[in-house]
Structures are given as C-alpha cells and as structure tokens.
Design an enzyme around this catalytic site. Structure first.
Site, PDB file in Angstrom:
ATOM      1  N   LYS A 148      -8.336   0.567  -4.933  1.00 24.70           N
ATOM      2  CA  LYS A 148      -9.517  -0.012  -4.292  1.00 24.70           C
ATOM      3  C   LYS A 148     -10.806   0.689  -4.705  1.00 24.70           C
ATOM      4  CE  LYS A 148      -7.018  -1.332  -0.055  1.00 24.70           C
ATOM      5  NZ  LYS A 148      -7.095  -2.796  -0.212  1.00 24.70           N
ATOM      6  N   GLY A 192      -2.997  -7.125   8.450  1.00 29.57           N
ATOM      7  CA  GLY A 192      -2.262  -7.243   9.702  1.00 29.57           C
ATOM      8  C   GLY A 192      -0.824  -7.680   9.577  1.00 29.57           C
ATOM      9  N   SER A 242      -0.501  -1.078   6.154  1.00 30.48           N
ATOM     10  CA  SER A 242      -0.010  -0.096   7.113  1.00 30.48           C
ATOM     11  C   SER A 242       1.340  -0.478   7.701  1.00 30.48           C
ATOM     12  CB  SER A 242      -1.032   0.063   8.241  1.00 30.48           C
ATOM     13  OG  SER A 242      -2.336   0.240   7.727  1.00 30.48           O
ATOM     14  N   GLY A 298      -5.172  -2.643   8.794  1.00 33.73           N
ATOM     15  CA  GLY A 298      -4.899  -1.460   9.598  1.00 33.73           C
ATOM     16  C   GLY A 298      -4.660  -1.721  11.067  1.00 33.73           C
ATOM     17  N   ASP A 318       0.842  -1.194   0.000  1.00 36.62           N
ATOM     18  CA  ASP A 318       0.000   0.000   0.000  1.00 36.62           C
ATOM     19  C   ASP A 318       0.878   1.245   0.000  1.00 36.62           C
ATOM     20  OD1 ASP A 318      -2.218  -1.581   0.132  1.00 36.62           O
ATOM     21  OD2 ASP A 318      -2.852  -0.951   2.134  1.00 36.62           O
TER      22      ASP A 318
END
Length: 280
Positions: free
Chosen positions: A69, A202, A224, A141, A12
């Site tokens: 997305k 995660g 993230s 996230g 990302d």
C-alpha cells in the site's frame, strides 16, 4: 483486462511466516503491511507505506504476487515500491492520505495499481487515472462487512443504470460522473467495469467472502479477518474454499465449522474514523 486474480483471495500479511500461511492456504496474492488495518485503526496517528525491507522479505518468502500500500496521492512512495519490484500497488484509504485532492497518476507507472471505490463514479475516476483493479472500500479493520456490501451493491446498481441508458444519454452520465465518455460507453456495452472489481473491507468469515462473490465481486481481499482470528491457518483455507464455491452452501457450511473465534470486530456505529471517505 488483467484477470489473473479473479476468483481468488488476496490476504493481508505482516510477516513472511504469515505470507507462507496465506500461500499454502491458496491465496492468489498477499498484501504486505507492517500492521493490519485493525491495528492501524487502533493505533491512530499517521499511517504510511511499510518499510521496504519488510516488503522485500515477504517478496522473497513466497512465489505468489505481492502487493503493498501507498498513501493516496503519494507518488514517491509508489516509485519506491516500483523500484523494489512489487507486483501490484494499492493506493489505499487505509493509510493516511498524502494529498487531499489528487490521486497518483497511475499511467506514469509500469507497475499496476488497485484502488478503492464506493460507487461507480469513484471507480471510473480511478480507472481513468490508470488503475488496473478496483476494490470496494468497505470499512477496513472492523470485521463488519456491511460497508463492503453497501459499496458493491451501489456499484452494481449504477452499472445497471448505465446499461439502461440510451446512447445519447451516456454523454450526460460521463459529465455527471466526471469521467471520460469511453469508460461510460464500456460499462453500457459490457455491463461491468473494464477492470476486475474485487471486494474488500470487513470480510471476516467464509460466509462473508461468499456473500461478496454472490453480490458480483470478481474476488475478495481479506485483511484483519484472518490473522486476528483464533485459527488463522484454518480460516484462511476456509475463506479460499468459500470464494471458490460461493454458490454451494453445503461446502461453505462444511468449511465454516470449528474455525475458532472470529475477530471481535467493531460495529459500524462505533467507528470514529471512516476510512472509506478518504479519496473520492
């Protein structure tokens, strides 16, 4: 089957500078976003498709494929991404769903789609709609890999169950899963999904990424976990190396050294919004 991303890491990114870092680290693709999942979760409210201008800036900055997305069921957002030439569309539970019942009919598009799944039924339903890649939903996230592990184990367990069925039992399984018989037959005959099966949600460390590969993932999405960490460049490279060498603890140990602080994360018991429950 489109296997061009297999064995790789998809990262990302929210800026063209981050996209360049990802490309230089060895990412096989980037996911263009205005906000990474941790910030989407923290901000709350309604989250939508990113600004096409931002996506095009990222597309122009790198040579590797760029994904973006759209909200579940929002076929117009998907049409916009296809119109600007995106390489892959993620119909994602990370964004606020636009339709609580229907997903995008992905067969109407020439641009391929990736979708999330928690179990074999969800995976095969998305594939029946035209998805060309599946990823575990995990819990984006959070920096907590537990849900990604749970979803991958569930999918693999159900694949093994289908493999063990007699031929005449496959029709009942297809009915139970609400999917076409030919998809269940493929799983039975081949022992895997008919599209690449990636892990997401995660993953924050090289060890997390290697764990998901060991559990059966064809590759790994990292959101993230990289750009919320202390040293994004070094962590990005380390995760790529861990995914390549997931069966080699010595290499994983070496690349895990001195990476700076990992993202703080959220324990699964502290989560208020369960994104993985969106879109079944």
């Amino acid at each position: 089957m489109d296997t061009r991303f297999n064995g790789g890491v998809i990262m990302d990114v929210t800026t063209k500078e981050q996209a360049i870092i990802a490309e230089e680290a060895g990412a096989v693709a980037v996911m263009a976003l205005e906000r990474i999942p941790a910030d989407i979760r923290a901000a709350g409210g309604v989250s939508r498709m990113s600004d096409p201008k931002l996506i095009k800036e990222i597309m122009s900055a790198v040579k590797i494929p760029v994904m973006a997305k759209v909200r579940i069921g929002h076929f117009v957002e998907a049409e916009i991404l296809q119109a600007i030439g995106i390489d892959f569309i993620d119909e994602s539970e990370v964004l606020s769903p636009a339709d609580s019942v229907h997903h995008v009919n992905k067969r109407d598009f020439s641009t391929p789609f990736v979708c999330g799944a928690r179990n074999l039924g969800e995976a095969l339903r998305r594939i029946s709609e035209g998805a060309k890649m599946i990823r575990t939903k995990g819990e984006a996230g959070t920096g907590d890999v537990v849900q990604a592990v749970s979803h991958m184990r569930q999918i693999i367990k159900e694949i093994n169950l289908v493999k063990a069925l007699r031929e005449d039992e496959l029709y009942v399984m297809a009915k139970d899963l609400q999917v076409p018989y030919d998809l269940v037959k493929y799983v039975h005959d081949n022992g895997r999904l008919p599209v690449p099966n990636f892990s997401a949600g995660g993953v924050a460390t090289p060890a997390d990424a290697a764990l998901m590969r060991r559990l059966g993932a064809d590759g790994v999405f990292v959101g993230s976990g990289i750009f919320k960490s202390g040293d994004p460049k070094k962590r990005a490279k380390a995760i790529v190396e861990a995914v390549k060498n997931y069966n080699n603890p010595e290499i994983i140990a070496k690349v895990s050294e001195d990476l700076g602080e990992a993202m703080v994360g959220i324990n699964e018991n502290e989560i208020k919004i369960i994104m993985a429950e969106r879109g079944v």
